[in-house]
Design an enzyme around this catalytic site. Structure first.
Site, PDB file in Angstrom:
ATOM      1  N   TYR A 135     -36.036 -22.772  22.799  1.00  0.00           N
ATOM      2  CA  TYR A 135     -37.381 -22.208  22.691  1.00  0.00           C
ATOM      3  C   TYR A 135     -38.133 -22.764  21.495  1.00  0.00           C
ATOM      4  O   TYR A 135     -37.549 -23.451  20.646  1.00  0.00           O
ATOM      5  CB  TYR A 135     -37.307 -20.677  22.618  1.00  0.00           C
ATOM      6  N   LYS A 178     -32.646 -25.068  18.463  1.00  0.00           N
ATOM      7  CA  LYS A 178     -33.376 -23.792  18.534  1.00  0.00           C
ATOM      8  C   LYS A 178     -33.032 -23.122  19.857  1.00  0.00           C
ATOM      9  O   LYS A 178     -33.803 -23.129  20.819  1.00  0.00           O
ATOM     10  CB  LYS A 178     -34.887 -24.022  18.362  1.00  0.00           C
TER      11      LYS A 178
HETATM   12  N1  PLP Z   1     -34.902 -20.968  10.524  1.00  0.00           N
HETATM   13  C1  PLP Z   1     -34.776 -20.121  11.565  1.00  0.00           C
HETATM   14  C2  PLP Z   1     -33.428 -19.585  11.907  1.00  0.00           C
HETATM   15  C3  PLP Z   1     -35.900 -19.776  12.331  1.00  0.00           C
HETATM   16  O1  PLP Z   1     -35.768 -18.952  13.392  1.00  0.00           O
HETATM   17  C4  PLP Z   1     -37.162 -20.288  11.971  1.00  0.00           C
HETATM   18  C5  PLP Z   1     -38.361 -19.966  12.729  1.00  0.00           C
HETATM   19  O2  PLP Z   1     -38.347 -19.318  13.723  1.00  0.00           O
HETATM   20  C6  PLP Z   1     -37.250 -21.137  10.865  1.00  0.00           C
HETATM   21  C7  PLP Z   1     -36.096 -21.459  10.171  1.00  0.00           C
HETATM   22  C8  PLP Z   1     -38.561 -21.704  10.439  1.00  0.00           C
HETATM   23  O3  PLP Z   1     -38.969 -22.724  11.325  1.00  0.00           O
HETATM   24  P1  PLP Z   1     -40.500 -23.078  11.537  1.00  0.00           P
HETATM   25  O4  PLP Z   1     -41.062 -23.387  10.191  1.00  0.00           O
HETATM   26  O5  PLP Z   1     -40.461 -24.270  12.412  1.00  0.00           O
HETATM   27  O6  PLP Z   1     -41.133 -21.893  12.159  1.00  0.00           O
END
Ligand code: PLP
Length: 279
Positions: A33, A147
């Site tokens: 996702y 992700k």
């Molecule tokens: N780390 C995790 C586990 C996350 O779920 C997210 C964002 O959902 C992030 C880091 C930060 O990522 P981003 O800056 O791409 O939103």
């Protein structure tokens, strides 16, 4: 303003999007996702998010059903249909619907879902005051760079944090800081900003990359390296980065103040630079 849903190429009201019970996302968490937000109606870092979606899908052997240009068009169409001031776009792609069997089905088309909802911005007061975080064992699997929709450890950590009045959980693995349940974690000691390196232990945050580039540009020394829990606990500043938190100061950790107990100067500088970079 309606909340918009999208299923396999068709837009519809969100409540009409229904996925069969044998979808592998539902049964196995077999999917990936992305979450994208808008600023002034424009999807932020859309290409970076879609590139990460592609990497995540590739890493689990899932062929994405659309090309980059088509995804971009779908997102823009969804935003136009929703017509919210600011939107939060959620995209999920699973391996599709098939009789339950762990191994990949021989021929199944992926399920692609998108939701476009009004963005609920973070409480402005939290930006001023900063937030509390709680450290927790990182119980996740070995490919946190993907992700994946398997978020049970993140869900449980966030719930535990909530129950003790903390905003975010900060994961520790073998005495080292990995990241937050929904954010990346930055630690400032003296003139140096440290954060866990990219790799299989963290999600490579889109906001993380933007903020690290802004920090380097501002003359802050950046070290992408393993950061110990001792360094975290004795930090001058700690902050979170992420699509929903943007740049957010952590002022208390496990009940103790971080640095002065107020958002620090490097955090303030990078938060201001981040906002300014949005145009
Ligand atoms: N780390 C995790 C586990 C996350 O779920 C997210 C964002 O959902 C992030 C880091 C930060 O990522 P981003 O800056 O791409 O939103």
């Amino acid at each position: 303003m309606p909340d918009i849903g999208f299923l396999n190429g068709r837009f519809m009201p969100l409540e009409q999007v229904l996925v069969p019970v044998e979808d592998r996302g539902f049964q196995f968490g077999d999917g990936v996702y992305e979450v994208i937000r808008t600023y002034r109606g424009v999807p932020y870092q859309l290409e970076a998010h879609l590139a990460r979606l592609e990497r995540s899908a590739q890493a689990i052997g899932l062929a994405l059903p659309y090309r980059l240009r088509e995804w971009q068009d779908f997102v823009r169409e969804g935003l136009a249909l929703g017509a919210h001031d600011e939107s939060k776009v959620y995209i999920q792609v699973t391996r599709g619907v098939a009789p339950r069997d762990h191994a990949f089905p021989a021929s199944t088309s992926p399920t692609m879902v998108m939701t476009v909802r009004a963005l609920r911005p973070l409480d402005a007061a939290l930006r001023e005051t900063g937030v509390e975080a709680a450290t927790m064992d990182d119980l996740r699997w070995g490919r946190c760079d993907i992700k994946s929709v398997n978020l049970l450890p993140n869900v449980m950590a966030k719930q535990k944090a909530k129950e003790i009045g903390a905003f975010e959980a900060i994961f520790l693995r073998n005495g080292m800081v990995t990241e937050g349940a929904v954010s990346n974690v930055m630690v400032v000691r003296g003139e140096v900003l440290m954060t866990a390196p990219e790799g299989e232990r963290i999600l490579s945050g889109v906001t993380r990359s933007v903020v690290l580039a802004l920090a380097r540009k501002a003359g802050v020394t950046v070290q992408e390296r393993a950061v110990s829990v001792e360094e975290l606990r004795s930090a001058d500043e700690v902050f979170l980065t992420g699509t929903t938190v943007e740049v957010l100061a952590v002022v208390r950790l496990d009940g103790a103040p971080v640095g002065t107990g107020r958002p620090g100067t490097v955090t303030g500088l990078l938060s201001a630079r981040f906002q300014a970079s949005l145009g």
